[in-house]
Design a protein around this motif. Structure first.
Motif, PDB file in Angstrom:
ATOM      1  N   GLY A 194      -1.761  39.017   9.252  1.00  0.00           N
ATOM      2  CA  GLY A 194      -1.843  38.620   7.848  1.00  0.00           C
ATOM      3  C   GLY A 194      -1.491  37.173   7.593  1.00  0.00           C
ATOM      4  O   GLY A 194      -0.977  36.819   6.523  1.00  0.00           O
ATOM      5  N   ALA A 195      -1.772  36.301   8.553  1.00  0.00           N
ATOM      6  CA  ALA A 195      -1.366  34.901   8.448  1.00  0.00           C
ATOM      7  C   ALA A 195      -2.215  34.111   7.451  1.00  0.00           C
ATOM      8  O   ALA A 195      -3.433  34.306   7.364  1.00  0.00           O
ATOM      9  CB  ALA A 195      -1.459  34.237   9.812  1.00  0.00           C
ATOM     10  N   ASP A 196      -1.573  33.210   6.733  1.00  0.00           N
ATOM     11  CA  ASP A 196      -2.250  32.154   5.985  1.00  0.00           C
ATOM     12  C   ASP A 196      -2.110  30.831   6.733  1.00  0.00           C
ATOM     13  O   ASP A 196      -2.994  29.979   6.689  1.00  0.00           O
ATOM     14  CB  ASP A 196      -1.648  32.010   4.581  1.00  0.00           C
ATOM     15  N   ILE A 197      -0.958  30.694   7.408  1.00  0.00           N
ATOM     16  CA  ILE A 197      -0.638  29.488   8.170  1.00  0.00           C
ATOM     17  C   ILE A 197      -0.309  29.923   9.597  1.00  0.00           C
ATOM     18  O   ILE A 197       0.455  30.877   9.806  1.00  0.00           O
ATOM     19  CB  ILE A 197       0.562  28.748   7.542  1.00  0.00           C
ATOM     20  N   VAL A 198      -0.901  29.228  10.559  1.00  0.00           N
ATOM     21  CA  VAL A 198      -0.749  29.593  11.967  1.00  0.00           C
ATOM     22  C   VAL A 198       0.113  28.547  12.674  1.00  0.00           C
ATOM     23  O   VAL A 198      -0.164  27.345  12.595  1.00  0.00           O
ATOM     24  CB  VAL A 198      -2.121  29.678  12.662  1.00  0.00           C
ATOM     25  N   VAL A 199       1.152  28.993  13.352  1.00  0.00           N
ATOM     26  CA  VAL A 199       1.975  28.132  14.193  1.00  0.00           C
ATOM     27  C   VAL A 199       1.589  28.469  15.631  1.00  0.00           C
ATOM     28  O   VAL A 199       1.981  29.506  16.159  1.00  0.00           O
ATOM     29  CB  VAL A 199       3.480  28.373  13.943  1.00  0.00           C
ATOM     30  N   GLU A 200       0.775  27.605  16.228  1.00  0.00           N
ATOM     31  CA  GLU A 200       0.216  27.911  17.544  1.00  0.00           C
ATOM     32  C   GLU A 200       1.161  27.424  18.644  1.00  0.00           C
ATOM     33  O   GLU A 200       1.491  26.239  18.721  1.00  0.00           O
ATOM     34  CB  GLU A 200      -1.156  27.261  17.708  1.00  0.00           C
ATOM     35  N   ILE A 201       1.580  28.359  19.487  1.00  0.00           N
ATOM     36  CA  ILE A 201       2.478  28.079  20.601  1.00  0.00           C
ATOM     37  C   ILE A 201       1.851  28.675  21.860  1.00  0.00           C
ATOM     38  O   ILE A 201       1.289  29.772  21.810  1.00  0.00           O
ATOM     39  CB  ILE A 201       3.865  28.730  20.380  1.00  0.00           C
ATOM     40  N   THR A 202       1.945  27.976  22.961  1.00  0.00           N
ATOM     41  CA  THR A 202       1.422  28.543  24.206  1.00  0.00           C
ATOM     42  C   THR A 202       2.568  29.171  25.004  1.00  0.00           C
ATOM     43  O   THR A 202       3.718  28.719  24.940  1.00  0.00           O
ATOM     44  CB  THR A 202       0.703  27.480  25.052  1.00  0.00           C
ATOM     45  N   GLY A 203       2.223  30.193  25.782  1.00  0.00           N
ATOM     46  CA  GLY A 203       3.236  30.936  26.521  1.00  0.00           C
ATOM     47  C   GLY A 203       3.907  30.161  27.627  1.00  0.00           C
ATOM     48  O   GLY A 203       4.879  30.633  28.215  1.00  0.00           O
ATOM     49  N   ASP A 204       3.409  28.944  27.904  1.00  0.00           N
ATOM     50  CA  ASP A 204       4.027  28.142  28.963  1.00  0.00           C
ATOM     51  C   ASP A 204       5.089  27.183  28.424  1.00  0.00           C
ATOM     52  O   ASP A 204       5.464  26.230  29.090  1.00  0.00           O
ATOM     53  CB  ASP A 204       2.966  27.384  29.771  1.00  0.00           C
ATOM     54  N   CYS A 205       5.598  27.463  27.216  1.00  0.00           N
ATOM     55  CA  CYS A 205       6.659  26.636  26.622  1.00  0.00           C
ATOM     56  C   CYS A 205       7.924  27.473  26.388  1.00  0.00           C
ATOM     57  O   CYS A 205       8.355  27.676  25.248  1.00  0.00           O
ATOM     58  CB  CYS A 205       6.191  26.033  25.304  1.00  0.00           C
ATOM     59  N   PRO A 206       8.555  27.987  27.458  1.00  0.00           N
ATOM     60  CA  PRO A 206       9.651  28.944  27.288  1.00  0.00           C
ATOM     61  C   PRO A 206      10.923  28.365  26.699  1.00  0.00           C
ATOM     62  O   PRO A 206      11.760  29.121  26.191  1.00  0.00           O
ATOM     63  CB  PRO A 206       9.906  29.456  28.709  1.00  0.00           C
ATOM     64  N   ILE A 207      11.113  27.036  26.764  1.00  0.00           N
ATOM     65  CA  ILE A 207      12.335  26.476  26.173  1.00  0.00           C
ATOM     66  C   ILE A 207      12.012  25.596  24.966  1.00  0.00           C
ATOM     67  O   ILE A 207      12.712  24.630  24.678  1.00  0.00           O
ATOM     68  CB  ILE A 207      13.204  25.723  27.205  1.00  0.00           C
ATOM     69  N   ILE A 208      10.969  25.959  24.245  1.00  0.00           N
ATOM     70  CA  ILE A 208      10.638  25.229  23.030  1.00  0.00           C
ATOM     71  C   ILE A 208      11.849  25.221  22.097  1.00  0.00           C
ATOM     72  O   ILE A 208      12.613  26.191  22.042  1.00  0.00           O
ATOM     73  CB  ILE A 208       9.406  25.856  22.354  1.00  0.00           C
ATOM     74  N   ASP A 209      12.046  24.130  21.379  1.00  0.00           N
ATOM     75  CA  ASP A 209      13.220  23.952  20.528  1.00  0.00           C
ATOM     76  C   ASP A 209      12.932  24.536  19.140  1.00  0.00           C
ATOM     77  O   ASP A 209      12.037  24.057  18.448  1.00  0.00           O
ATOM     78  CB  ASP A 209      13.537  22.453  20.424  1.00  0.00           C
ATOM     79  N   PRO A 210      13.677  25.572  18.717  1.00  0.00           N
ATOM     80  CA  PRO A 210      13.430  26.160  17.392  1.00  0.00           C
ATOM     81  C   PRO A 210      13.501  25.141  16.255  1.00  0.00           C
ATOM     82  O   PRO A 210      12.758  25.246  15.276  1.00  0.00           O
ATOM     83  CB  PRO A 210      14.534  27.211  17.257  1.00  0.00           C
ATOM     84  N   GLU A 211      14.383  24.152  16.390  1.00  0.00           N
ATOM     85  CA  GLU A 211      14.502  23.152  15.328  1.00  0.00           C
ATOM     86  C   GLU A 211      13.246  22.282  15.233  1.00  0.00           C
ATOM     87  O   GLU A 211      12.847  21.880  14.133  1.00  0.00           O
ATOM     88  CB  GLU A 211      15.740  22.282  15.547  1.00  0.00           C
ATOM     89  N   LEU A 212      12.627  21.997  16.372  1.00  0.00           N
ATOM     90  CA  LEU A 212      11.395  21.204  16.342  1.00  0.00           C
ATOM     91  C   LEU A 212      10.244  22.007  15.761  1.00  0.00           C
ATOM     92  O   LEU A 212       9.386  21.465  15.050  1.00  0.00           O
ATOM     93  CB  LEU A 212      11.047  20.707  17.744  1.00  0.00           C
ATOM     94  N   VAL A 213      10.206  23.301  16.045  1.00  0.00           N
ATOM     95  CA  VAL A 213       9.195  24.163  15.431  1.00  0.00           C
ATOM     96  C   VAL A 213       9.384  24.182  13.917  1.00  0.00           C
ATOM     97  O   VAL A 213       8.428  24.020  13.145  1.00  0.00           O
ATOM     98  CB  VAL A 213       9.256  25.586  16.006  1.00  0.00           C
ATOM     99  N   GLU A 214      10.627  24.355  13.485  1.00  0.00           N
ATOM    100  CA  GLU A 214      10.923  24.370  12.048  1.00  0.00           C
ATOM    101  C   GLU A 214      10.566  23.031  11.401  1.00  0.00           C
ATOM    102  O   GLU A 214       9.995  22.994  10.293  1.00  0.00           O
ATOM    103  CB  GLU A 214      12.397  24.703  11.825  1.00  0.00           C
ATOM    104  N   GLN A 215      10.896  21.936  12.069  1.00  0.00           N
ATOM    105  CA  GLN A 215      10.561  20.608  11.527  1.00  0.00           C
ATOM    106  C   GLN A 215       9.051  20.459  11.339  1.00  0.00           C
ATOM    107  O   GLN A 215       8.589  19.941  10.317  1.00  0.00           O
ATOM    108  CB  GLN A 215      11.057  19.520  12.478  1.00  0.00           C
TER     109      GLN A 215
END
Length: 247
Positions: free
Chosen positions: A93-114
């Motif tokens: 049910g997305a209106d906005i898509v946050v696309e992440i690839t599975g090869d980023c296991p230590i992605i920073d939650p704060e950078l995603v939020e930013q």
């Protein structure tokens, strides 16, 4: 401001040509994919997470992982990744898509939020911190409207556009409104590979996770950079890995 439902899609499959099964390899006792899911669950603006895997039997373990960890899963085409991500986004049910690839296991939650907040502030079609390379590889976050994704799918049948989900969007600034985030000096290290492509990447990421996660499971990009700057010998582990985008 009403902005709609924000959903993270995680592209993941078991048949990676360079490191098969990589997303379920263990670090600090849990699969890499679970590290990623837990980090995305810590992003305040996300309403949902859905793993976008394929219909191949080889990806049954990913579907089983999703069921076990109570994460939504969508199964679609292996080659048409764009179509698969759109299907996953629609299923949640997305209106906005946050696309992440599975090869980023230590992605920073704060950078995603930013990246999400920047997207909402500018009311853009697309915001990314990866098109202009500044952050370490592995912090890649792309936020876009589902409408823009669907439009790009209607406009292009180029196999490269179907494989690289947002390629058509960011290559057409005449058609879509784009914003590119650039890292602050403290987080600028574009040559640092913190993405899971090959066995040497797994070795480095495992070392980083097992050193930092016991103190803070959601350690950020800055902590990873600080650790590697004080242990520069570790950088040799995956220095020779050639990234697909660098070829």
């Amino acid at each position: 401001m009403k902005h709609g439902r924000i959903v993270a899609t995680i592209e993941a499959r078991m048949t990676s040509s360079r490191l098969p099964g990589k997303v379920l390899m263990l670090a600090n006792g849990i699969p890499m994919l679970l590290h990623l899911v837990r980090r995305l669950r810590a992003v305040p603006s996300l309403d949902a997470i859905v793993i976008a895997t394929t219909v191949n039997d080889a990806d049954d373990p990913i579907a089983e992982f999703a069921d076990r960890e109570e994460v939504a899963v969508f199964r679609g085409s292996e080659s048409d990744v764009l179509g698969r991500v759109i299907g996953a986004a629609r299923s949640a049910g997305a209106d906005i898509v946050v696309e992440i690839t599975g090869d980023c296991p230590i992605i920073d939650p704060e950078l995603v939020e930013q990246t999400i907040r920047t997207f909402l502030h500018h009311q853009a079609d697309y915001v990314s911190n990866s098109v202009v390379r500044s952050y370490p590889d592995g912090m890649d976050t792309q936020v876009m409207t589902l409408a823009a994704l669907q439009r790009s799918a209607e406009l292009s049948d180029d196999p490269l556009d179907r494989e690289h989900v947002s390629r058509f969007i960011y290559q057409h600034p005449d058609m879509f409104s784009l914003v590119h985030l650039v890292a602050p000096p403290s987080l600028t290290w574009p040559d640092l590979g913190l993405t899971l492509d090959e066995a040497n990447d797994y070795e480095l990421l495992k070392r980083v996770i097992e050193r930092l996660a016991p103190q803070d499971e959601l350690f950020g990009c800055g902590a990873a950079i600080a650790f590697l700057k004080t242990n520069p010998d570790l950088l040799e582990i995956n220095r020779q890995v050639v990234r697909k985008g660098d070829q």
